[in-house]
Motif scaffolding. Structure first.
Motif, short mmCIF file in Angstrom:
data_model
loop_
_atom_site.label_atom_id
_atom_site.label_comp_id
_atom_site.label_asym_id
_atom_site.label_seq_id
_atom_site.Cartn_x
_atom_site.Cartn_y
_atom_site.Cartn_z
N VAL A 42 26.98 97.21 -88.79
CA VAL A 42 27.37 98.59 -88.49
C VAL A 42 27.10 98.99 -87.04
N PRO A 43 25.88 98.77 -86.48
CA PRO A 43 25.63 99.21 -85.10
C PRO A 43 26.61 98.61 -84.09
N SER A 44 26.87 97.31 -84.23
CA SER A 44 27.79 96.67 -83.30
C SER A 44 29.22 97.14 -83.52
N ALA A 45 29.59 97.38 -84.78
CA ALA A 45 30.94 97.87 -85.08
C ALA A 45 31.17 99.24 -84.46
N LEU A 46 30.13 100.08 -84.49
CA LEU A 46 30.26 101.40 -83.88
C LEU A 46 30.52 101.30 -82.37
#
Length: 390
Positions: free
Chosen positions: A208-212
């Motif tokens: 999730v953090p990298s996708a954001l």
């Protein structure tokens, strides 16, 4: 003030039943009674108590029969059985059937009754608490799964359409996340009638953090594209574009660095101009039988304000193919050196008609174990099936 715990006493011996009820009331509970097993089950069905104290030897339906029915219908209802002296085997059978505790008759004192009842009620409360917590966690997990699915749809919706036409080239791509969301991303955009650009990005980490950050990156690039349409030529110079993108990411303060390869295609000049910010393996440019690794040095974006980026130009031919992959591909390809794997990618790219073909040839697909995200972009000149860029 908390309501009193309600306890049902089932015993055919009235004197014992009344005595136990009185002791329970004295201990601070609300107590009621039933004279046999059938009456006891009826009382439970009518108003579910917090605990049942049940004798084992009764006419019509004995304690084991009552316990068997209660376990089936009310598995979380605590039951304490009472057994007379010499009936230890019955007590063991009751425990096997799901009784929570047992008391020998005659009851040795109020303390014995209090201990058995309080232990059973505490255990029941712990089980209920665990259930409530589990339900809360399940609700959180369901919400998280829904959020992840929404995020996945958003991320896939931001990707360029597979088979999109860009000038005389066709773009195909594959995005294979290691988890639900990917920290890899790619995109392409039209700048004017003669020029269009593309990039492949690999955000540090995954999930999730990298996708954001990939969504944030897409927004930053879109701003540069809009600026180009308004006369700002920054995106037309790959080295300058990467430097400005580096500064924008640093200002965001998300502490995620990004490896990114950016290319600008000039159809009129038959030229590819590009710059690299730490993207590896090197993209491969194939003109006919000649495969050239685009070995451009450069620091990943989002690390240092002083980073500079080198820009180079390459000739495009009528049969040019360009392939770019993120470094997760190396972790899926099995044994071999970096040079050997890079050579395998180049050889597979010569034969592949699309990014999907390349993924299949290198065995990067759904059955592969992926410790890291994998993104593959192929730009191939020609392709009548392609969709034209608006």
């Amino acid at each position: 003030m908390d309501a009193l715990k309600r306890i049902l006493v089932i015993d055919d011996a009235e004197d014992v039943r009344v005595l136990v009820q009185r002791q329970l009331v004295h201990l601070g509970y609300e107590a009621s009674g039933a004279g046999n097993g059938v009456e006891g089950l009826e009382a439970v069905a009518k108003s579910l108590p917090d605990l049942v104290v049940c004798d084992l030897r009764m006419p019509h339906l004995d304690g084991l029969g009552v316990l068997s029915v209660l376990r089936e219908r009310y598995p979380l209802l605590p039951v304490v059985v009472m057994s007379g002296e010499g009936l230890l085997n019955d007590a063991v059978s009751a425990l096997r059937l799901g009784a929570w505790d047992y008391i020998s008759k005659p009851i040795a004192g109020m303390a014995v009754l209090q201990l058995a009842v309080s232990k059973a009620l505490e255990k029941a409360e712990l089980i209920r608490d665990n259930q409530r917590q589990r339900q809360k966690l399940e609700a959180v997990y369901r919400e998280l799964a829904d959020d992840q699915e929404a995020g996945r749809r958003l991320q896939l919706g931001l990707l360029p359409e597979n088979g999109r036409r860009l000038g005389t080239f066709t773009l195909t791509r594959e995005l294979l996340p290691s988890s639900y969301l990917s920290g890899d991303f790619l995109d392409a955009f039209s700048l004017d009638a003669k020029r269009w650009g593309f990039y492949l990005a690999d955000v540090a980490g995954h999930g999730v953090p990298s996708a954001l950050v990939t969504v944030m990156l897409r927004t930053l690039v879109d701003r540069q594209v809009l600026a180009a349409h308004n006369g700002d030529a920054g995106i037309l110079a790959p080295s300058r574009f990467l430097k400005e993108l580096n500064g924008a990411l640093l200002r965001q303060g998300h502490e995620k660095h990004v490896a990114l390869f950016y290319g600008l295609v000039d159809e009129e000049r038959q030229q590819l101009r590009c710059a690299n910010a730490g993207c590896f393996p090197w993209p491969v440019l194939i003109n006919g039988e000649r495969a050239l690794a685009l070995e451009l040095p450069g620091m990943p974006l989002g690390l240092m304000t002083t980073a500079e980026y080198e820009e180079r130009s390459y000739e495009l031919t009528a049969d040019t193919t360009l392939v770019a992959c993120t470094d997760g591909v190396f972790e899926v390809m099995g044994p071999g050196t970096v040079d050997e794997k890079s050579q395998r990618i180049a050889e597979a790219a010569r034969r592949a008609g699309s990014a999907a073909d390349l993924v299949k040839t290198l065995d990067l697909g759904a059955n592969a174990v992926r410790p890291d995200d994998v993104a593959v972009m192929m730009l191939k000149r020609g392709g009548a099936h392609a969709i034209r860029t608006p």
